[in-house]
Design a protein around this motif. Structure first.
Motif, PDB file in Angstrom:
ATOM      1  N   ALA A 162      10.423  13.227  14.815  1.00  0.00           N
ATOM      2  CA  ALA A 162       9.959  13.738  13.524  1.00  0.00           C
ATOM      3  C   ALA A 162       9.724  15.246  13.572  1.00  0.00           C
ATOM      4  CB  ALA A 162       8.684  13.018  13.108  1.00  0.00           C
ATOM      5  N   SER A 163       9.260  15.741  14.717  1.00  0.00           N
ATOM      6  CA  SER A 163       8.984  17.172  14.851  1.00  0.00           C
ATOM      7  C   SER A 163      10.267  18.000  14.782  1.00  0.00           C
ATOM      8  CB  SER A 163       8.268  17.447  16.180  1.00  0.00           C
ATOM      9  OG  SER A 163       9.029  16.949  17.265  1.00  0.00           O
ATOM     10  N   ALA A 186       0.834  -1.208   0.000  1.00  0.00           N
ATOM     11  CA  ALA A 186       0.000   0.000   0.000  1.00  0.00           C
ATOM     12  C   ALA A 186       0.865   1.254   0.000  1.00  0.00           C
ATOM     13  CB  ALA A 186      -0.919  -0.018   1.219  1.00  0.00           C
ATOM     14  N   ARG A 187       1.889   1.270   0.876  1.00  0.00           N
ATOM     15  CA  ARG A 187       2.759   2.436   0.969  1.00  0.00           C
ATOM     16  C   ARG A 187       3.462   2.699  -0.360  1.00  0.00           C
ATOM     17  NH1 ARG A 187       8.410   3.174   3.100  1.00  0.00           N
ATOM     18  NH2 ARG A 187       8.975   5.145   2.089  1.00  0.00           N
ATOM     19  N   THR A 188       3.999   1.637  -0.979  1.00  0.00           N
ATOM     20  CA  THR A 188       4.775   1.803  -2.203  1.00  0.00           C
ATOM     21  C   THR A 188       3.900   2.182  -3.387  1.00  0.00           C
ATOM     22  OG1 THR A 188       6.352   0.170  -1.373  1.00  0.00           O
ATOM     23  CG2 THR A 188       6.456   0.709  -3.713  1.00  0.00           C
ATOM     24  N   THR A 189       2.692   1.667  -3.447  1.00  0.00           N
ATOM     25  CA  THR A 189       1.786   2.018  -4.538  1.00  0.00           C
ATOM     26  C   THR A 189       1.531   3.521  -4.564  1.00  0.00           C
ATOM     27  OG1 THR A 189       0.716  -0.151  -4.467  1.00  0.00           O
ATOM     28  CG2 THR A 189      -0.498   1.633  -5.539  1.00  0.00           C
ATOM     29  N   PHE A 190       1.246   4.076  -3.405  1.00  0.00           N
ATOM     30  CA  PHE A 190       1.015   5.521  -3.340  1.00  0.00           C
ATOM     31  C   PHE A 190       2.314   6.300  -3.559  1.00  0.00           C
ATOM     32  CE2 PHE A 190      -2.751   4.014  -0.961  1.00  0.00           C
ATOM     33  CZ  PHE A 190      -3.725   4.676  -1.688  1.00  0.00           C
ATOM     34  N   GLY A 191       3.437   5.764  -3.057  1.00  0.00           N
ATOM     35  CA  GLY A 191       4.712   6.430  -3.270  1.00  0.00           C
ATOM     36  C   GLY A 191       5.090   6.470  -4.737  1.00  0.00           C
ATOM     37  N   TRP A 192       4.871   5.364  -5.448  1.00  0.00           N
ATOM     38  CA  TRP A 192       5.162   5.320  -6.885  1.00  0.00           C
ATOM     39  C   TRP A 192       4.283   6.325  -7.632  1.00  0.00           C
ATOM     40  CZ3 TRP A 192       1.280   3.838 -10.361  1.00  0.00           C
ATOM     41  CH2 TRP A 192       1.658   3.841 -11.710  1.00  0.00           C
ATOM     42  N   ALA A 193       2.991   6.359  -7.305  1.00  0.00           N
ATOM     43  CA  ALA A 193       2.083   7.304  -7.969  1.00  0.00           C
ATOM     44  C   ALA A 193       2.498   8.743  -7.695  1.00  0.00           C
ATOM     45  CB  ALA A 193       0.644   7.069  -7.499  1.00  0.00           C
ATOM     46  N   LEU A 214       2.648  20.042   0.735  1.00  0.00           N
ATOM     47  CA  LEU A 214       1.289  19.878   1.244  1.00  0.00           C
ATOM     48  C   LEU A 214       1.028  18.436   1.690  1.00  0.00           C
ATOM     49  CD1 LEU A 214      -0.777  21.923  -1.357  1.00  0.00           C
ATOM     50  CD2 LEU A 214      -0.488  22.469   1.059  1.00  0.00           C
ATOM     51  N   ASN A 215       1.936  17.500   1.383  1.00  0.00           N
ATOM     52  CA  ASN A 215       1.628  16.103   1.691  1.00  0.00           C
ATOM     53  C   ASN A 215       1.376  15.846   3.176  1.00  0.00           C
ATOM     54  OD1 ASN A 215       4.153  14.501   2.851  1.00  0.00           O
ATOM     55  ND2 ASN A 215       4.955  15.881   1.317  1.00  0.00           N
ATOM     56  N   PRO A 216       2.065  16.515   4.145  1.00  0.00           N
ATOM     57  CA  PRO A 216       1.679  16.281   5.545  1.00  0.00           C
ATOM     58  C   PRO A 216       0.299  16.826   5.876  1.00  0.00           C
ATOM     59  CG  PRO A 216       3.376  17.968   5.405  1.00  0.00           C
ATOM     60  CD  PRO A 216       3.265  17.361   4.053  1.00  0.00           C
ATOM     61  N   GLU A 227       0.483   8.076   1.335  1.00  0.00           N
ATOM     62  CA  GLU A 227       1.645   7.252   1.649  1.00  0.00           C
ATOM     63  C   GLU A 227       2.064   7.439   3.107  1.00  0.00           C
ATOM     64  OE1 GLU A 227       6.237   6.537   0.050  1.00  0.00           O
ATOM     65  OE2 GLU A 227       5.248   8.464  -0.242  1.00  0.00           O
ATOM     66  N   LEU A 228       1.946   8.674   3.613  1.00  0.00           N
ATOM     67  CA  LEU A 228       2.322   8.945   4.994  1.00  0.00           C
ATOM     68  C   LEU A 228       1.525   8.102   5.987  1.00  0.00           C
ATOM     69  CD1 LEU A 228       2.761  12.829   5.113  1.00  0.00           C
ATOM     70  CD2 LEU A 228       4.545  11.082   5.251  1.00  0.00           C
ATOM     71  N   ILE A 229       0.272   7.823   5.649  1.00  0.00           N
ATOM     72  CA  ILE A 229      -0.561   7.010   6.535  1.00  0.00           C
ATOM     73  C   ILE A 229       0.075   5.637   6.737  1.00  0.00           C
ATOM     74  CG2 ILE A 229      -2.816   5.917   6.827  1.00  0.00           C
ATOM     75  CD1 ILE A 229      -2.893   8.951   7.095  1.00  0.00           C
ATOM     76  N   PHE A 230       0.553   5.048   5.661  1.00  0.00           N
ATOM     77  CA  PHE A 230       1.143   3.712   5.748  1.00  0.00           C
ATOM     78  C   PHE A 230       2.564   3.752   6.298  1.00  0.00           C
ATOM     79  CE2 PHE A 230      -2.320   3.301   2.727  1.00  0.00           C
ATOM     80  CZ  PHE A 230      -2.963   2.176   3.225  1.00  0.00           C
ATOM     81  N   ILE A 231       3.259   4.876   6.106  1.00  0.00           N
ATOM     82  CA  ILE A 231       4.569   5.029   6.735  1.00  0.00           C
ATOM     83  C   ILE A 231       4.404   5.050   8.252  1.00  0.00           C
ATOM     84  CG2 ILE A 231       6.484   6.633   7.084  1.00  0.00           C
ATOM     85  CD1 ILE A 231       6.296   7.364   4.149  1.00  0.00           C
ATOM     86  N   LYS A 232       3.352   5.733   8.729  1.00  0.00           N
ATOM     87  CA  LYS A 232       3.076   5.754  10.165  1.00  0.00           C
ATOM     88  C   LYS A 232       2.831   4.350  10.702  1.00  0.00           C
ATOM     89  CE  LYS A 232       1.106  10.404  10.738  1.00  0.00           C
ATOM     90  NZ  LYS A 232      -0.076  11.176  11.187  1.00  0.00           N
ATOM     91  N   LYS A 233       2.124   3.548   9.921  1.00  0.00           N
ATOM     92  CA  LYS A 233       1.822   2.187  10.368  1.00  0.00           C
ATOM     93  C   LYS A 233       3.068   1.307  10.372  1.00  0.00           C
ATOM     94  CE  LYS A 233      -3.057   2.140   8.977  1.00  0.00           C
ATOM     95  NZ  LYS A 233      -4.115   1.409   8.235  1.00  0.00           N
ATOM     96  N   LEU A 234       4.050   1.628   9.506  1.00  0.00           N
ATOM     97  CA  LEU A 234       5.282   0.846   9.439  1.00  0.00           C
ATOM     98  C   LEU A 234       6.336   1.327  10.430  1.00  0.00           C
ATOM     99  CD1 LEU A 234       5.938   0.292   5.619  1.00  0.00           C
ATOM    100  CD2 LEU A 234       5.840  -1.493   7.355  1.00  0.00           C
ATOM    101  N   ALA A 235       6.218   2.580  10.876  1.00  0.00           N
ATOM    102  CA  ALA A 235       7.262   3.205  11.679  1.00  0.00           C
ATOM    103  C   ALA A 235       7.636   2.365  12.897  1.00  0.00           C
ATOM    104  CB  ALA A 235       6.800   4.592  12.133  1.00  0.00           C
TER     105      ALA A 235
END
Length: 300
Positions: free
Chosen positions: A240-241, A80-87, A110-112, A170-178
């Motif tokens: 991250a902050s 899921a993360r990579t699909t959105f990252g590739w797009a 604007l992505n965050p 993609e950030l949503i899935f990065i959070k889940k992987l973090a």
């Protein structure tokens, strides 16, 4: 179990700044491939394919030397993360062929904001008035950069806006992987899946690159692999902050590269829109840092 790295803010800041220089370089090279600078323009799908191909080759080479330990990947999250990252990267590469690098880069920040909005339905997060006001401020900056008048509107800017939206996803899935897997493993799996997706997507539009175009495609992949390595290692060494404001260096490098190689200098609209977007994004980062601080009762 993945062991976290010791905190080192100075090293994290340095790594992020190095990453921003390489990220901006990838957009500069993508612009050269998407225009007739080095031959017939290559499709954005082919540019993103080169990015994943050579990044994966570089990471595999590093893996044979470093021999890092791996655990079982969380494949659904990675896909899921990579699909959105590739797009996102494909849309970004498409946009920079038509609009200034500084504009496209600013809009990408604007992505965050979109990540925050998407976290409401997907992660169940609650968003207060301060975070919403920061998001609205950043969106106003994007509206300015879109130049919404009949004489100055740039349709290609919508590609950069679309990139920001999907990268927010993609950030949503990065959070889940973090924190769940080794950063090097995340990079390797991300680029493997991205290469598979990009290969399937590029087949209908593939064209034979010139020699210089092959070299630049390799440069994009290796620069992105280097940037990703710096980024994930920085995130492992600082909050991250703390890291977020340094990532805005990408905009500075993008503007400098565009001026040096294409003679494109930011106009007043770019300065205004970029400043408003960065103010909103920075305000949002500060608010996120405040929300993550433990209360006195939690820290005792």
């Amino acid at each position: 179990m993945y062991q976290s790295r010791p905190q080192n803010n100075a090293l994290a800041a340095t790594l992020i700044l190095v990453a921003t220089a390489f990220i901006a370089a990838t957009t500069l090279m993508a612009k050269s491939l998407g225009t007739d600078t080095l031959g017939a323009p290559l499709p954005a799908l082919q540019i993103s394919h080169g990015r994943f191909l050579f990044a994966f080759i570089g990471l595999c080479t590093a893996a044979t030397i470093l021999r890092p330990s791996f655990t079982s990947p969380r494949w659904r999250l990675h896909i899921a993360r990579t699909t959105f990252g590739w797009a996102g990267v494909t849309l970004m590469f498409a946009s920079v062929a038509f609009i200034p690098l500084a504009d496209a880069t600013a809009i990408s920040f604007l992505n965050p904001v979109f990540g925050m909005m998407l976290a409401i339905p997907m992660l169940g997060e609650k968003v207060g008035r301060v975070r919403w006001s920061a998001a609205v401020l950043a969106l106003i900056g994007a509206f300015i950069l879109l130049r919404p008048t009949p004489s100055s509107f740039q349709p290609a800017a919508m590609l950069a806006l679309g990139a920001a939206v999907v990268m927010g996803m993609e950030l949503i899935f990065i959070k889940k992987l973090a924190g769940r897997e080794n950063p090097f493993q995340i990079l390797l799996v991300n680029n493997l899946i991205g290469l598979i997706i990009a290969t399937c997507a590029v087949l209908p539009v593939w064209q034979i690159p010139t020699g210089p175009q092959w070299a630049v495609l390799a440069g994009i992949g290796l620069c992105m692999a280097t940037a990703q390595t710096c980024f994930v290692n920085a995130m492992a060494r600082a909050d991250a902050s703390f890291v977020a404001p340094f990532s805005y260096g990408t905009l500075i490098f993008a503007a400098v590269y565009d001026a040096l190689f294409y003679g494109v200098r930011p106009d007043s609209i770019t300065y205004l829109g970029a400043a408003i977007i960065l103010a909103g994004a920075f305000w949002l980062a500060l608010r996120e840092a405040h929300l993550k601080k433990p209360s006195p009762a939690q820290s005792t």
